[in-house]
Scaffold this motif. Sequence first.
Motif, PDB file in Angstrom:
ATOM      1  N   SER A   1      43.130  22.749 -26.072  1.00  0.00           N
ATOM      2  CA  SER A   1      43.937  21.808 -25.286  1.00  0.00           C
ATOM      3  C   SER A   1      45.268  22.435 -24.912  1.00  0.00           C
ATOM      4  CB  SER A   1      44.221  20.545 -26.103  1.00  0.00           C
ATOM      5  OG  SER A   1      43.002  19.933 -26.474  1.00  0.00           O
ATOM      6  N   LEU A   2      45.751  22.026 -23.751  1.00  0.00           N
ATOM      7  CA  LEU A   2      47.087  22.473 -23.340  1.00  0.00           C
ATOM      8  C   LEU A   2      48.125  21.730 -24.179  1.00  0.00           C
ATOM      9  CD1 LEU A   2      46.796  22.440 -19.447  1.00  0.00           C
ATOM     10  CD2 LEU A   2      46.321  24.309 -21.045  1.00  0.00           C
ATOM     11  N   PHE A   3      49.274  22.364 -24.405  1.00  0.00           N
ATOM     12  CA  PHE A   3      50.348  21.681 -25.120  1.00  0.00           C
ATOM     13  C   PHE A   3      50.997  20.631 -24.218  1.00  0.00           C
ATOM     14  CE2 PHE A   3      54.902  21.705 -26.575  1.00  0.00           C
ATOM     15  CZ  PHE A   3      54.674  20.940 -27.711  1.00  0.00           C
ATOM     16  N   PRO A   4      51.393  20.962 -23.002  1.00  0.00           N
ATOM     17  CA  PRO A   4      51.949  19.924 -22.127  1.00  0.00           C
ATOM     18  C   PRO A   4      50.854  19.214 -21.351  1.00  0.00           C
ATOM     19  CG  PRO A   4      52.262  22.067 -21.107  1.00  0.00           C
ATOM     20  CD  PRO A   4      51.453  22.295 -22.357  1.00  0.00           C
ATOM     21  N   ASP A   5      51.241  18.114 -20.762  1.00  0.00           N
ATOM     22  CA  ASP A   5      50.335  17.404 -19.874  1.00  0.00           C
ATOM     23  C   ASP A   5      50.087  18.260 -18.626  1.00  0.00           C
ATOM     24  OD1 ASP A   5      49.114  14.617 -19.465  1.00  0.00           O
ATOM     25  OD2 ASP A   5      50.062  15.054 -17.524  1.00  0.00           O
ATOM     26  N   ASP A   6      48.889  18.165 -18.085  1.00  0.00           N
ATOM     27  CA  ASP A   6      48.546  18.921 -16.881  1.00  0.00           C
ATOM     28  C   ASP A   6      49.553  18.722 -15.755  1.00  0.00           C
ATOM     29  OD1 ASP A   6      46.219  20.199 -17.688  1.00  0.00           O
ATOM     30  OD2 ASP A   6      45.206  19.702 -15.798  1.00  0.00           O
ATOM     31  N   SER A   7      50.071  17.509 -15.661  1.00  0.00           N
ATOM     32  CA  SER A   7      50.940  17.159 -14.529  1.00  0.00           C
ATOM     33  C   SER A   7      52.226  17.970 -14.496  1.00  0.00           C
ATOM     34  CB  SER A   7      51.292  15.668 -14.605  1.00  0.00           C
ATOM     35  OG  SER A   7      52.001  15.425 -15.824  1.00  0.00           O
ATOM     36  N   CYS A   8      52.641  18.506 -15.648  1.00  0.00           N
ATOM     37  CA  CYS A   8      53.890  19.290 -15.654  1.00  0.00           C
ATOM     38  C   CYS A   8      53.664  20.702 -16.174  1.00  0.00           C
ATOM     39  CB  CYS A   8      54.966  18.574 -16.473  1.00  0.00           C
ATOM     40  SG  CYS A   8      54.521  18.350 -18.210  1.00  0.00           S
ATOM     41  N   ALA A   9      52.396  21.112 -16.291  1.00  0.00           N
ATOM     42  CA  ALA A   9      52.116  22.442 -16.841  1.00  0.00           C
ATOM     43  C   ALA A   9      52.593  23.532 -15.876  1.00  0.00           C
ATOM     44  CB  ALA A   9      50.626  22.587 -17.123  1.00  0.00           C
ATOM     45  N   SER A  10      53.165  24.541 -16.439  1.00  0.00           N
ATOM     46  CA  SER A  10      53.804  25.602 -15.661  1.00  0.00           C
ATOM     47  C   SER A  10      52.803  26.574 -15.045  1.00  0.00           C
ATOM     48  CB  SER A  10      54.740  26.380 -16.587  1.00  0.00           C
ATOM     49  OG  SER A  10      55.099  27.603 -16.008  1.00  0.00           O
ATOM     50  N   ASN A  11      53.143  27.095 -13.892  1.00  0.00           N
ATOM     51  CA  ASN A  11      52.323  28.121 -13.261  1.00  0.00           C
ATOM     52  C   ASN A  11      52.679  29.529 -13.709  1.00  0.00           C
ATOM     53  OD1 ASN A  11      50.673  26.418 -11.825  1.00  0.00           O
ATOM     54  ND2 ASN A  11      52.021  26.366 -10.018  1.00  0.00           N
TER      55      ASN A  11
ATOM     56  N   THR B   1      66.898  23.284 -17.162  1.00  0.00           N
ATOM     57  CA  THR B   1      65.924  24.365 -17.160  1.00  0.00           C
ATOM     58  C   THR B   1      64.853  24.026 -16.133  1.00  0.00           C
ATOM     59  OG1 THR B   1      66.251  24.293 -19.556  1.00  0.00           O
ATOM     60  CG2 THR B   1      64.554  25.792 -18.727  1.00  0.00           C
ATOM     61  N   HIS B   2      64.601  24.917 -15.199  1.00  0.00           N
ATOM     62  CA  HIS B   2      63.543  24.646 -14.230  1.00  0.00           C
ATOM     63  C   HIS B   2      62.184  24.768 -14.912  1.00  0.00           C
ATOM     64  CE1 HIS B   2      61.451  25.709 -10.157  1.00  0.00           C
ATOM     65  NE2 HIS B   2      61.216  24.491 -10.519  1.00  0.00           N
ATOM     66  N   ASN B   3      61.953  25.940 -15.486  1.00  0.00           N
ATOM     67  CA  ASN B   3      60.677  26.184 -16.162  1.00  0.00           C
ATOM     68  C   ASN B   3      60.969  26.476 -17.624  1.00  0.00           C
ATOM     69  OD1 ASN B   3      57.680  26.825 -15.680  1.00  0.00           O
ATOM     70  ND2 ASN B   3      58.376  28.615 -16.836  1.00  0.00           N
ATOM     71  N   GLU B   4      60.532  25.571 -18.502  1.00  0.00           N
ATOM     72  CA  GLU B   4      60.824  25.711 -19.936  1.00  0.00           C
ATOM     73  C   GLU B   4      59.784  26.634 -20.558  1.00  0.00           C
ATOM     74  OE1 GLU B   4      62.189  26.213 -22.956  1.00  0.00           O
ATOM     75  OE2 GLU B   4      63.607  24.672 -22.320  1.00  0.00           O
ATOM     76  N   THR B   5      60.156  27.913 -20.680  1.00  0.00           N
ATOM     77  CA  THR B   5      59.253  28.955 -21.172  1.00  0.00           C
ATOM     78  C   THR B   5      58.714  28.646 -22.562  1.00  0.00           C
ATOM     79  OG1 THR B   5      60.793  30.442 -20.029  1.00  0.00           O
ATOM     80  CG2 THR B   5      59.082  31.474 -21.334  1.00  0.00           C
ATOM     81  N   SER B   6      59.494  27.941 -23.360  1.00  0.00           N
ATOM     82  CA  SER B   6      59.085  27.714 -24.752  1.00  0.00           C
ATOM     83  C   SER B   6      57.961  26.691 -24.881  1.00  0.00           C
ATOM     84  CB  SER B   6      60.282  27.258 -25.589  1.00  0.00           C
ATOM     85  OG  SER B   6      60.720  25.974 -25.179  1.00  0.00           O
ATOM     86  N   THR B   7      57.780  25.847 -23.860  1.00  0.00           N
ATOM     87  CA  THR B   7      56.760  24.790 -23.956  1.00  0.00           C
ATOM     88  C   THR B   7      55.746  24.839 -22.815  1.00  0.00           C
ATOM     89  OG1 THR B   7      58.079  23.237 -22.653  1.00  0.00           O
ATOM     90  CG2 THR B   7      58.445  23.222 -25.034  1.00  0.00           C
ATOM     91  N   GLY B   8      55.978  25.716 -21.844  1.00  0.00           N
ATOM     92  CA  GLY B   8      55.065  25.810 -20.707  1.00  0.00           C
ATOM     93  C   GLY B   8      55.147  24.627 -19.762  1.00  0.00           C
ATOM     94  N   VAL B   9      56.353  24.089 -19.625  1.00  0.00           N
ATOM     95  CA  VAL B   9      56.551  22.923 -18.756  1.00  0.00           C
ATOM     96  C   VAL B   9      57.457  23.286 -17.574  1.00  0.00           C
ATOM     97  CG1 VAL B   9      57.687  20.661 -18.604  1.00  0.00           C
ATOM     98  CG2 VAL B   9      56.213  21.191 -20.563  1.00  0.00           C
ATOM     99  N   THR B  10      57.034  22.891 -16.386  1.00  0.00           N
ATOM    100  CA  THR B  10      57.912  23.009 -15.233  1.00  0.00           C
ATOM    101  C   THR B  10      58.483  21.636 -14.921  1.00  0.00           C
ATOM    102  OG1 THR B  10      56.572  24.800 -14.339  1.00  0.00           O
ATOM    103  CG2 THR B  10      58.105  23.741 -12.816  1.00  0.00           C
ATOM    104  N   ASN B  11      59.811  21.556 -14.914  1.00  0.00           N
ATOM    105  CA  ASN B  11      60.445  20.277 -14.598  1.00  0.00           C
ATOM    106  C   ASN B  11      60.473  20.036 -13.102  1.00  0.00           C
ATOM    107  OD1 ASN B  11      61.096  19.307 -17.227  1.00  0.00           O
ATOM    108  ND2 ASN B  11      62.635  20.953 -17.369  1.00  0.00           N
ATOM    109  N   ASP B  12      60.533  18.779 -12.724  1.00  0.00           N
ATOM    110  CA  ASP B  12      60.558  18.416 -11.306  1.00  0.00           C
ATOM    111  C   ASP B  12      61.983  18.583 -10.788  1.00  0.00           C
ATOM    112  OD1 ASP B  12      60.405  17.365  -8.796  1.00  0.00           O
ATOM    113  OD2 ASP B  12      59.521  15.446  -9.403  1.00  0.00           O
ATOM    114  N   LEU B  13      62.310  19.832 -10.505  1.00  0.00           N
ATOM    115  CA  LEU B  13      63.692  20.143 -10.122  1.00  0.00           C
ATOM    116  C   LEU B  13      64.070  19.499  -8.795  1.00  0.00           C
ATOM    117  CD1 LEU B  13      66.266  21.680 -10.902  1.00  0.00           C
ATOM    118  CD2 LEU B  13      65.359  23.668  -9.696  1.00  0.00           C
ATOM    119  N   GLU B  14      63.100  19.321  -7.924  1.00  0.00           N
ATOM    120  CA  GLU B  14      63.405  18.680  -6.640  1.00  0.00           C
ATOM    121  C   GLU B  14      63.956  17.275  -6.893  1.00  0.00           C
ATOM    122  OE1 GLU B  14      60.174  18.477  -3.848  1.00  0.00           O
ATOM    123  OE2 GLU B  14      61.530  17.918  -2.208  1.00  0.00           O
ATOM    124  N   ALA B  15      63.268  16.525  -7.732  1.00  0.00           N
ATOM    125  CA  ALA B  15      63.710  15.156  -8.019  1.00  0.00           C
ATOM    126  C   ALA B  15      65.020  15.141  -8.820  1.00  0.00           C
ATOM    127  CB  ALA B  15      62.616  14.412  -8.780  1.00  0.00           C
TER     128      ALA B  15
END
Lengths: 361, 361
Positions: free
Chosen positions: B280-290, B132-146
């Motif tokens: 507070s955000l549910f995910p960490d800022d570093s992976c929070a989805s746009n 999943t590139h962007n996990e809609t259920s948790t608001g996380v964007t995975n580092d698909l490039e890596a």
Amino acid sequence: MQLRIPGPTPIPDEILQAMTTQMINHRGPQFAEMIHKATDILKTMFQTKGDVFLLTCSGTGGMEASVVNTLSPGDKVLVVANGAFGDRFAAIAEIFGAQVERLSFEWGTAVDPQEVRRALSQDASIKAVLVTHNETSTGVTNDLEAISAVVREYEKLLIVDAISSLGCIDLPTDEWGCDVVITGSQKGWMAPPGLAMVSVSERAWQAQAQAKMPKYYWDFAKAKSFLEKGQTPWTPAVSTVYALDTALELFQREGLKNIVARHARVGAKARAEVKSLGLSLFPDDSCASNTVTAVQVPEGLDSKKLLKILREEYDTVLAGGQQRLDGKIFRIGHLGYVTEKDIDAVIEALKAALPQAGFSV
Amino acid sequence: MQLRIPGPTPIPDEILQAMTTQMINHRGPQFAEMIHKATDILKTMFQTKGDVFLLTCSGTGGMEASVVNTLSPGDKVLVVANGAFGDRFAAIAEIFGAQVERLSFEWGTAVDPQEVRRALSQDASIKAVLVTHNETSTGVTNDLEAISAVVREYEKLLIVDAISSLGCIDLPTDEWGCDVVITGSQKGWMAPPGLAMVSVSERAWQAQAQAKMPKYYWDFAKAKSFLEKGQTPWTPAVSTVYALDTALELFQREGLKNIVARHARVGAKARAEVKSLGLSLFPDDSCASNTVTAVQVPEGLDSKKLLKILREEYDTVLAGGQQRLDGKIFRIGHLGYVTEKDIDAVIEALKAALPQAGFSV
């Protein structure tokens, strides 16, 4: 434009306008109210007390859903086919691993219920019968009442492709004992394509509980549990639901009996007018469909040229023949938003265009 | 109404108006022109020279299509999951007979590409990676490039659910070597639900030629042969194609880079404003989805009540949490037709509603 193909069909203006409604939450109360209302009206049009679901897909998706929800790989099914859509049913069942026995009839003729009886009497291992109510490719309506009586006699599951018949031609789902009936929003329903509507009987649910063909998107059990909450398992085609919802209000207002009678009148007129042009119907009058008229291409007529001239010079869009009927027939769709006047317009265009394409009226 | 769920998303008026266009023949020249144009623009948005198809279904249908077109029963696949949609991918693959190895990450955290490397290095029999590139259920964007770099290193097939990312978050399909990428019309595309768009790489076609999972409605090979004629194998959701076609003109006008930058700005603003409310955000800022912001429900806050108050009193529709996150988070969708002003409106509504639901701002 006179769009006279057997789907997509013209859409009344108020239904087109309904689609300008802004998006809503498909898991909110407004959508729940809409889908419950639409489902209730659909049940009266299907003439069923069973379940009716909206699936976001074309009619073919609904056919696939009906197969994978009721059958297991290795199940023997009788596919009764007299045209391209009967063949499609067989192809789907085969691809998902059913053992398909084909009972084929010449294209342009109707299914003979006695042959269905013979096939069922000869093979007790047949589990289900798949049949096309209205064969869009040949303009033939099968005698589903007689076929279903035979299928009930042998206690088989009956799956009916009613994509181009339901809501136009009488199909009392429960009375005839049809277990899964499939139709599509862009046919008689005066809505755009994008939704298949399927009914599921108690017997079909029993089959569903045993069926082992793989299914996820099409899973009727998921559709049922979500509909109880006024939802669909996956995001539905919301705008198309707006359209269908509005269309169903018009259905309710006109009444199913009147709608069926209108299609009978329009169908009869189409056949009579086509003959008055010196053309012949492809099927016999006795089984000619009230939703689509298939016309034989006579010697001398270039049907591809005819369709092109009609489209480019007379703003009238008819359909050609499919597969082996390519160039052999052309088809006039008259389902959904249609009255006698639309047939007049088509005939007028044909009168003008036929000589240009090599046929003297 | 402020509809701020992660799809369906609000639709600009000119796109709604496009849907009032009357039906046309889906096998005629006008449709062919439209689908060719839409496909060409989509290819630039997918950043691919591969094939792109429109399927009439929801995003989940696109996920099912991607599985059944590339895999055979018994194939081992690595499903990298960090939320409900990763789990869905696994469920689909399993139901169709794949041997699923799950690499799961805690919900709200991102996929660790090094763990993907470890999994692939330990099992050479894995054929494909589903992610999943962007996990809609948790608001996380995975580092698909890596992740894609690792998958390419091990030469596996890479199937990407980009349903809520593509067209909003940068995803250079070809550059990253993604083999099948799936998105849905109701997410970033400013169109109603009803169409999934999928890209298919050369490697995916090689897999497709071998894949033995049953498929009919979803068959990419049929989609390809029909697209060559400017058609789809089955009747497409024509009105939704009108909408998408118009939306893609807007995409072209704004430009992908600008669109991605707008989503980055809007996403950053949503996160900052949420925090400024003391949440507070549910995910960490570093992976929070746009495209979707998931907010933790703090002690004292009744999130069901909050959503109801927002809807009924402030005409603002946000989304709750799914499955195990029900009542634990709420989500703000900000994808597609969205600017900073829309975030202002949501925050204003939240400011007013939060105290009513038990949380003092």
